[in-house]
Scaffold this motif. Structure first.
Motif, PDB file in Angstrom:
ATOM      1  N   GLU A 189       0.823  -1.217   0.000  1.00 35.95           N
ATOM      2  CA  GLU A 189       0.000   0.000   0.000  1.00 35.95           C
ATOM      3  C   GLU A 189       0.854   1.264   0.000  1.00 35.95           C
ATOM      4  O   GLU A 189       1.732   1.449   0.841  1.00 35.95           O
ATOM      5  CB  GLU A 189      -0.917   0.008   1.225  1.00 35.95           C
ATOM      6  CG  GLU A 189      -1.837   1.222   1.282  1.00 35.95           C
ATOM      7  CD  GLU A 189      -2.714   1.224   2.520  1.00 35.95           C
ATOM      8  OE1 GLU A 189      -3.443   2.217   2.725  1.00 35.95           O
ATOM      9  OE2 GLU A 189      -2.657   0.242   3.296  1.00 35.95           O
ATOM     10  N   LEU A 190       0.573   2.163  -0.947  1.00 29.05           N
ATOM     11  CA  LEU A 190       1.230   3.461  -0.949  1.00 29.05           C
ATOM     12  C   LEU A 190       0.523   4.350   0.070  1.00 29.05           C
ATOM     13  O   LEU A 190      -0.680   4.593  -0.042  1.00 29.05           O
ATOM     14  CB  LEU A 190       1.167   4.099  -2.340  1.00 29.05           C
ATOM     15  CG  LEU A 190       1.972   3.411  -3.450  1.00 29.05           C
ATOM     16  CD1 LEU A 190       1.808   4.165  -4.759  1.00 29.05           C
ATOM     17  CD2 LEU A 190       3.441   3.306  -3.083  1.00 29.05           C
ATOM     18  N   GLU A 191       1.254   4.862   1.019  1.00 24.40           N
ATOM     19  CA  GLU A 191       0.659   5.633   2.096  1.00 24.40           C
ATOM     20  C   GLU A 191       0.667   7.132   1.832  1.00 24.40           C
ATOM     21  O   GLU A 191       0.059   7.907   2.579  1.00 24.40           O
ATOM     22  CB  GLU A 191       1.396   5.321   3.407  1.00 24.40           C
ATOM     23  CG  GLU A 191       1.288   3.848   3.791  1.00 24.40           C
ATOM     24  CD  GLU A 191       2.102   3.486   5.017  1.00 24.40           C
ATOM     25  OE1 GLU A 191       2.765   4.396   5.579  1.00 24.40           O
ATOM     26  OE2 GLU A 191       2.081   2.307   5.416  1.00 24.40           O
ATOM     27  N   ALA A 192       1.343   7.554   0.781  1.00 24.03           N
ATOM     28  CA  ALA A 192       1.408   8.967   0.418  1.00 24.03           C
ATOM     29  C   ALA A 192       1.985   9.069  -0.987  1.00 24.03           C
ATOM     30  O   ALA A 192       2.384   8.058  -1.583  1.00 24.03           O
ATOM     31  CB  ALA A 192       2.280   9.738   1.408  1.00 24.03           C
ATOM     32  N   ASP A 193       2.033  10.295  -1.525  1.00 22.37           N
ATOM     33  CA  ASP A 193       2.731  10.524  -2.787  1.00 22.37           C
ATOM     34  C   ASP A 193       3.456  11.860  -2.673  1.00 22.37           C
ATOM     35  O   ASP A 193       3.292  12.581  -1.673  1.00 22.37           O
ATOM     36  CB  ASP A 193       1.783  10.454  -3.985  1.00 22.37           C
ATOM     37  CG  ASP A 193       0.789  11.599  -4.043  1.00 22.37           C
ATOM     38  OD1 ASP A 193       1.149  12.751  -3.708  1.00 22.37           O
ATOM     39  OD2 ASP A 193      -0.366  11.358  -4.431  1.00 22.37           O
ATOM     40  N   PRO A 194       4.287  12.212  -3.645  1.00 19.21           N
ATOM     41  CA  PRO A 194       5.101  13.430  -3.506  1.00 19.21           C
ATOM     42  C   PRO A 194       4.314  14.713  -3.259  1.00 19.21           C
ATOM     43  O   PRO A 194       4.856  15.654  -2.655  1.00 19.21           O
ATOM     44  CB  PRO A 194       5.849  13.479  -4.840  1.00 19.21           C
ATOM     45  CG  PRO A 194       6.003  12.040  -5.221  1.00 19.21           C
ATOM     46  CD  PRO A 194       4.696  11.419  -4.824  1.00 19.21           C
ATOM     47  N   THR A 195       3.066  14.785  -3.707  1.00 18.73           N
ATOM     48  CA  THR A 195       2.293  16.004  -3.458  1.00 18.73           C
ATOM     49  C   THR A 195       2.097  16.236  -1.964  1.00 18.73           C
ATOM     50  O   THR A 195       1.957  17.382  -1.516  1.00 18.73           O
ATOM     51  CB  THR A 195       0.919  15.943  -4.153  1.00 18.73           C
ATOM     52  OG1 THR A 195       0.190  14.805  -3.669  1.00 18.73           O
ATOM     53  CG2 THR A 195       1.065  15.847  -5.660  1.00 18.73           C
ATOM     54  N   ASP A 196       2.097  15.172  -1.174  1.00 22.19           N
ATOM     55  CA  ASP A 196       1.958  15.308   0.278  1.00 22.19           C
ATOM     56  C   ASP A 196       3.179  15.980   0.898  1.00 22.19           C
ATOM     57  O   ASP A 196       3.109  16.490   2.030  1.00 22.19           O
ATOM     58  CB  ASP A 196       1.746  13.939   0.928  1.00 22.19           C
ATOM     59  CG  ASP A 196       0.429  13.306   0.508  1.00 22.19           C
ATOM     60  OD1 ASP A 196      -0.626  13.905   0.748  1.00 22.19           O
ATOM     61  OD2 ASP A 196       0.474  12.210  -0.076  1.00 22.19           O
ATOM     62  N   ALA A 197       4.269  15.977   0.170  1.00 19.73           N
ATOM     63  CA  ALA A 197       5.480  16.641   0.637  1.00 19.73           C
ATOM     64  C   ALA A 197       5.746  17.917  -0.158  1.00 19.73           C
ATOM     65  O   ALA A 197       6.818  18.518  -0.060  1.00 19.73           O
ATOM     66  CB  ALA A 197       6.682  15.697   0.521  1.00 19.73           C
ATOM     67  N   GLY A 198       4.772  18.321  -0.963  1.00 22.37           N
ATOM     68  CA  GLY A 198       4.909  19.534  -1.763  1.00 22.37           C
ATOM     69  C   GLY A 198       5.862  19.399  -2.930  1.00 22.37           C
ATOM     70  O   GLY A 198       6.456  20.390  -3.378  1.00 22.37           O
ATOM     71  N   LEU A 199       5.995  18.170  -3.459  1.00 28.12           N
ATOM     72  CA  LEU A 199       6.943  17.916  -4.543  1.00 28.12           C
ATOM     73  C   LEU A 199       6.228  17.675  -5.871  1.00 28.12           C
ATOM     74  O   LEU A 199       5.274  16.897  -5.928  1.00 28.12           O
ATOM     75  CB  LEU A 199       7.804  16.688  -4.215  1.00 28.12           C
ATOM     76  CG  LEU A 199       8.617  16.735  -2.928  1.00 28.12           C
ATOM     77  CD1 LEU A 199       9.274  15.385  -2.681  1.00 28.12           C
ATOM     78  CD2 LEU A 199       9.664  17.834  -2.994  1.00 28.12           C
ATOM     79  N   PRO A 200       6.693  18.297  -6.951  1.00 23.79           N
ATOM     80  CA  PRO A 200       6.155  17.988  -8.279  1.00 23.79           C
ATOM     81  C   PRO A 200       6.694  16.636  -8.730  1.00 23.79           C
ATOM     82  O   PRO A 200       7.822  16.264  -8.383  1.00 23.79           O
ATOM     83  CB  PRO A 200       6.701  19.119  -9.152  1.00 23.79           C
ATOM     84  CG  PRO A 200       8.001  19.469  -8.504  1.00 23.79           C
ATOM     85  CD  PRO A 200       7.771  19.307  -7.026  1.00 23.79           C
ATOM     86  N   PHE A 201       5.912  15.887  -9.485  1.00 24.96           N
ATOM     87  CA  PHE A 201       6.407  14.581  -9.932  1.00 24.96           C
ATOM     88  C   PHE A 201       5.639  14.088 -11.142  1.00 24.96           C
ATOM     89  O   PHE A 201       4.524  14.526 -11.412  1.00 24.96           O
ATOM     90  CB  PHE A 201       6.312  13.566  -8.802  1.00 24.96           C
ATOM     91  CG  PHE A 201       4.914  13.050  -8.514  1.00 24.96           C
ATOM     92  CD1 PHE A 201       4.551  11.755  -8.836  1.00 24.96           C
ATOM     93  CD2 PHE A 201       3.958  13.870  -7.914  1.00 24.96           C
ATOM     94  CE1 PHE A 201       3.274  11.272  -8.570  1.00 24.96           C
ATOM     95  CE2 PHE A 201       2.688  13.400  -7.628  1.00 24.96           C
ATOM     96  CZ  PHE A 201       2.342  12.096  -7.950  1.00 24.96           C
ATOM     97  N   GLU A 202       6.259  13.171 -11.854  1.00 22.39           N
ATOM     98  CA  GLU A 202       5.602  12.416 -12.926  1.00 22.39           C
ATOM     99  C   GLU A 202       5.347  11.011 -12.413  1.00 22.39           C
ATOM    100  O   GLU A 202       6.270  10.358 -11.913  1.00 22.39           O
ATOM    101  CB  GLU A 202       6.485  12.351 -14.175  1.00 22.39           C
ATOM    102  CG  GLU A 202       6.675  13.662 -14.899  1.00 22.39           C
ATOM    103  CD  GLU A 202       7.533  13.494 -16.146  1.00 22.39           C
ATOM    104  OE1 GLU A 202       7.224  12.577 -16.959  1.00 22.39           O
ATOM    105  OE2 GLU A 202       8.515  14.241 -16.310  1.00 22.39           O
TER     106      GLU A 202
END
Length: 280
Positions: free
Chosen positions: A41-54
Motif C-alpha cells: 500500500e502506498l501511504e502517500a505521494d510526492p504532493t503530500d510533501a509539496g513535490l512535483p512529480f511524474e
C-alpha cells in the motif's frame, strides 16, 4: 540398561542433526522472504510533501510493470545537470522515501525513484535478477525517454539498493555511483546475522555489491555510520577500500534508516559536494 542409556543420547543427537538440517533447508527456500520485505500500500505521494512529480509505469525486459516517480531537481544545486536512478532498501515502498526525495530535489538532481517488483504498485515478486531488471528499466526510461545522457546518470543505492545500484553501474554507463549503508553481499551479512548456519553454502541470493563495485570506474561515494544497527560499519569501510579512485567516504551519524534526518543539513552539504565533483 547401559546400552539403553547410550542409545538415548544418540537418539537426541540424531534428532538435533535432523532439526538443524530442516532449519537449513527452510532458510534456503525462504530466502526471498528473508531478503525482501515489500509493502503493497502506498501511504502517500510526492504532493503530500509539496513535490512535483511524474507518475510512471515502466516495463522491465521480462514484461513486468514497474511503478516509478520522476522528481525534477530544484534550482542550481550541486546536482544540477545530473540525473539519478534511486534504488531503495529492502522494506517499504516509494511512499516511505518522501523525506529523501525532498532533500535530493533541493540539491538540483533530477531523480527517478522506482519500486522493485512486488513493492507498491509494481507487479511480480521480488528476486535478485528481478531487481536488476527493474533498475535497468529505470535507466532505459531516463536515457531513452527522458533524454538523459548516460554519462550524466548517477546510480544511487541505499542499503539493499546498494547492491542493485552497484550492479547497474557495473553493467551500464553512468556518471557516478552512490552507496549508502550498503552491505558487501547477502552471504556476508547473512553469515553475520546467523553465525550458527552455513549461510555461504545455503545462499542462492548473492547481491554481491563488493564484486560489482570492483569493476566500476567512475567517481564513487560510500556513506556509512558507526551507529548503523543493521549493516556493520566495517562493511562500508571494506567497500570504500575496494572502490577505485576517485572515491569519497562520508561518515554518517544516526542509524541505518534515519541518518539523513539526524544529520540534516550536514548530510545535504556533504552529498552536494560530491555531486559538484562529478565531471559534466
Amino acid at each position: 540398561m547401559k546400552r539403553r542409556a547410550i542409545q538415548m543420547p544418540m537418539q537426541i543427537l540424531l534428532a538435533l542433526i535432523g532439526l538443524y538440517a530442516a532449519v537449513c533447508v527452510l532458510v534456503h527456500f525462504m530466502q526471498p522472504r528473508l531478503v525482501f520485505h515489500p509493502h503493497a500500500e502506498l501511504e502517500a505521494d510526492p504532493t503530500d510533501a509539496g513535490l512535483p512529480f511524474e507518475d510512471l509505469t515502466l516495463t522491465a525486459e521480462d514484461g513486468t510493470s514497474i511503478h516509478a516517480w520522476f522528481i525534477p531537481g530544484e534550482g542550481e544545486g550541486g546536482g544540477a545537470g545530473l540525473f539519478g536512478v534511486f534504488c531503495h532498501g529492502n522494506a517499504g515502498n516509494l511512499s516511505h522515501r518522501l523525506d529523501t526525495m525532498k532533500i535530493l530535489r533541493g540539491l538540483g538532481i533530477d531523480m527517478l525513484y522506482f519500486d522493485y517488483r512486488g513493492y507498491g504498485r509494481s507487479g511480480g515478486k521480488p528476486t535478485e535478477e528481478g531487481t536488476a531488471m527493474d533498475a535497468r528499466a529505470a535507466y532505459r526510461w531516463l536515457t531513452l525517454e527522458k533524454g538523459a545522457k548516460p554519462d550524466r546518470v548517477v546510480a544511487w543505492g541505499r542499503s539493499l539498493g546498494g547492491a542493485v545500484a552497484a550492479r547497474l553501474a557495473d553493467e551500464q554507463t553512468v556518471a557516478a555511483l552512490v552507496l549508502e549503508t550498503a552491505f558487501t553481499s547477502i552471504p556476508d551479512i547473512g553469515q553475520r546475522m546467523y553465525p550458527f548456519l552455513p549461510v555461504r553454502l545455503l545462499a542462492s541470493t548473492r547481491m554481491a555489491t563488493l564484486e560489482h563495485l570492483r569493476r566500476v570506474r567512475v567517481p564513487v561515494l560510500i556513506a556509512h555510520g558507526q551507529a548503523d544497527e543493521t549493516v556493520p560499519y566495517d562493511m562500508g569501510r571494506t567497500l570504500f577500500e575496494a572502490a577505485h579512485e576517485p572515491k569519497t567516504f562520508l561518515e554518517l551519524a544516526g542509524g541505518h534508516n534515519d541518518f539523513f534526518l539526524v544529520m540534516g543539513e550536514d548530510y545535504a552539504v556533504a552529498v552536494e559536494r560530491f555531486l559538484e565533483s562529478i565531471p559534466r
